[in-house]
Design a protein around this motif. Structure first.
Motif, mmCIF file in Angstrom:
data_model
loop_
_atom_site.group_PDB
_atom_site.id
_atom_site.type_symbol
_atom_site.label_atom_id
_atom_site.label_comp_id
_atom_site.label_asym_id
_atom_site.label_seq_id
_atom_site.Cartn_x
_atom_site.Cartn_y
_atom_site.Cartn_z
ATOM 1 N N ARG A 122 0.846 -1.193 0.000
ATOM 2 C CA ARG A 122 0.000 0.000 0.000
ATOM 3 C C ARG A 122 0.883 1.246 0.000
ATOM 4 O O ARG A 122 1.962 1.253 0.572
ATOM 5 C CB ARG A 122 -0.927 -0.009 1.202
ATOM 6 N N ARG A 123 0.419 2.290 -0.674
ATOM 7 C CA ARG A 123 1.196 3.526 -0.796
ATOM 8 C C ARG A 123 0.313 4.730 -0.488
ATOM 9 O O ARG A 123 -0.869 4.742 -0.799
ATOM 10 C CB ARG A 123 1.753 3.675 -2.219
ATOM 11 N N PHE A 124 0.945 5.754 0.092
ATOM 12 C CA PHE A 124 0.244 7.005 0.363
ATOM 13 C C PHE A 124 0.147 7.825 -0.907
ATOM 14 O O PHE A 124 1.096 7.904 -1.680
ATOM 15 C CB PHE A 124 0.993 7.810 1.424
ATOM 16 N N ARG A 125 -1.012 8.454 -1.103
ATOM 17 C CA ARG A 125 -1.245 9.344 -2.241
ATOM 18 C C ARG A 125 -1.927 10.599 -1.741
ATOM 19 O O ARG A 125 -2.602 10.576 -0.718
ATOM 20 C CB ARG A 125 -2.134 8.678 -3.292
ATOM 21 N N THR A 184 -2.597 11.867 -6.817
ATOM 22 C CA THR A 184 -1.217 11.770 -7.287
ATOM 23 C C THR A 184 -0.741 10.321 -7.376
ATOM 24 O O THR A 184 -1.386 9.406 -6.890
ATOM 25 C CB THR A 184 -0.263 12.509 -6.331
ATOM 26 N N THR A 185 0.436 10.172 -7.970
ATOM 27 C CA THR A 185 1.159 8.911 -7.880
ATOM 28 C C THR A 185 1.639 8.782 -6.426
ATOM 29 O O THR A 185 1.536 9.737 -5.653
ATOM 30 C CB THR A 185 2.360 8.908 -8.852
ATOM 31 N N PRO A 186 2.148 7.639 -6.011
ATOM 32 C CA PRO A 186 2.549 7.470 -4.609
ATOM 33 C C PRO A 186 3.541 8.532 -4.130
ATOM 34 O O PRO A 186 4.426 8.961 -4.867
ATOM 35 C CB PRO A 186 3.181 6.088 -4.584
ATOM 36 N N ILE A 187 3.372 8.924 -2.885
ATOM 37 C CA ILE A 187 4.260 9.897 -2.252
ATOM 38 C C ILE A 187 5.534 9.164 -1.835
ATOM 39 O O ILE A 187 5.473 8.111 -1.205
ATOM 40 C CB ILE A 187 3.580 10.522 -1.026
ATOM 41 N N THR A 246 6.254 13.144 -5.246
ATOM 42 C CA THR A 246 5.648 11.885 -5.674
ATOM 43 C C THR A 246 6.621 11.060 -6.497
ATOM 44 O O THR A 246 7.676 11.544 -6.910
ATOM 45 C CB THR A 246 4.368 12.131 -6.493
ATOM 46 N N ARG A 247 6.255 9.821 -6.745
ATOM 47 C CA ARG A 247 7.092 8.901 -7.520
ATOM 48 C C ARG A 247 7.433 9.476 -8.892
ATOM 49 O O ARG A 247 8.523 9.254 -9.420
ATOM 50 C CB ARG A 247 6.395 7.556 -7.686
ATOM 51 N N SER A 248 6.514 10.229 -9.484
ATOM 52 C CA SER A 248 6.766 10.807 -10.808
ATOM 53 C C SER A 248 7.734 11.984 -10.761
ATOM 54 O O SER A 248 8.156 12.483 -11.792
ATOM 55 C CB SER A 248 5.447 11.261 -11.443
ATOM 56 N N GLY A 249 8.074 12.447 -9.541
ATOM 57 C CA GLY A 249 8.982 13.583 -9.398
ATOM 58 C C GLY A 249 8.269 14.908 -9.209
ATOM 59 O O GLY A 249 8.913 15.937 -8.998
ATOM 60 N N SER A 250 6.950 14.901 -9.275
ATOM 61 C CA SER A 250 6.183 16.142 -9.078
ATOM 62 C C SER A 250 6.251 16.567 -7.621
ATOM 63 O O SER A 250 6.357 15.744 -6.722
ATOM 64 C CB SER A 250 4.720 15.940 -9.473
#
Length: 88
Positions: A21-24, A41-44, A56-60
């Motif tokens: 599980r991931r935080f978003r 968002t993608t996962p924090i 986030t994982r995407s770098g945002s």
């Protein structure tokens, strides 16, 4: 990018293993195109030292504005108090 009326959600469901599980972040972002303003968002994966900017994982990077719940604490405090789950 500023996100207002935000909240932190945990991805997955009751059958998802806890380690998967991931935080978003979810919230209102007025800068989104096409009139859409609700964001998930993608996962924090981290946060800046003050706890008001999430990465986030995407770098945002998202700056936390007004929380959905007025009694909401900062993101690092939420992780520590409620879930005790590492970000990565």
């Amino acid at each position: 990018m500023l996100v207002n009326f935000w909240r932190i959600i945990l991805s997955g469901n009751d059958y998802t293993a806890p380690e998967l599980r991931r935080f978003r972040l979810q919230g209102i972002a007025d800068w989104l195109p096409d009139g859409e303003n609700y964001l998930t968002t993608t996962p924090i994966v981290g946060f800046e030292e003050d706890g008001n900017v999430l990465i986030t994982r995407s770098g945002s990077r998202y700056r936390l504005g007004e929380p959905q719940n007025k009694d909401q604490q900062t993101f690092p405090e939420l992780i520590d108090l409620y879930w005790h789950i590492p970000l990565k």
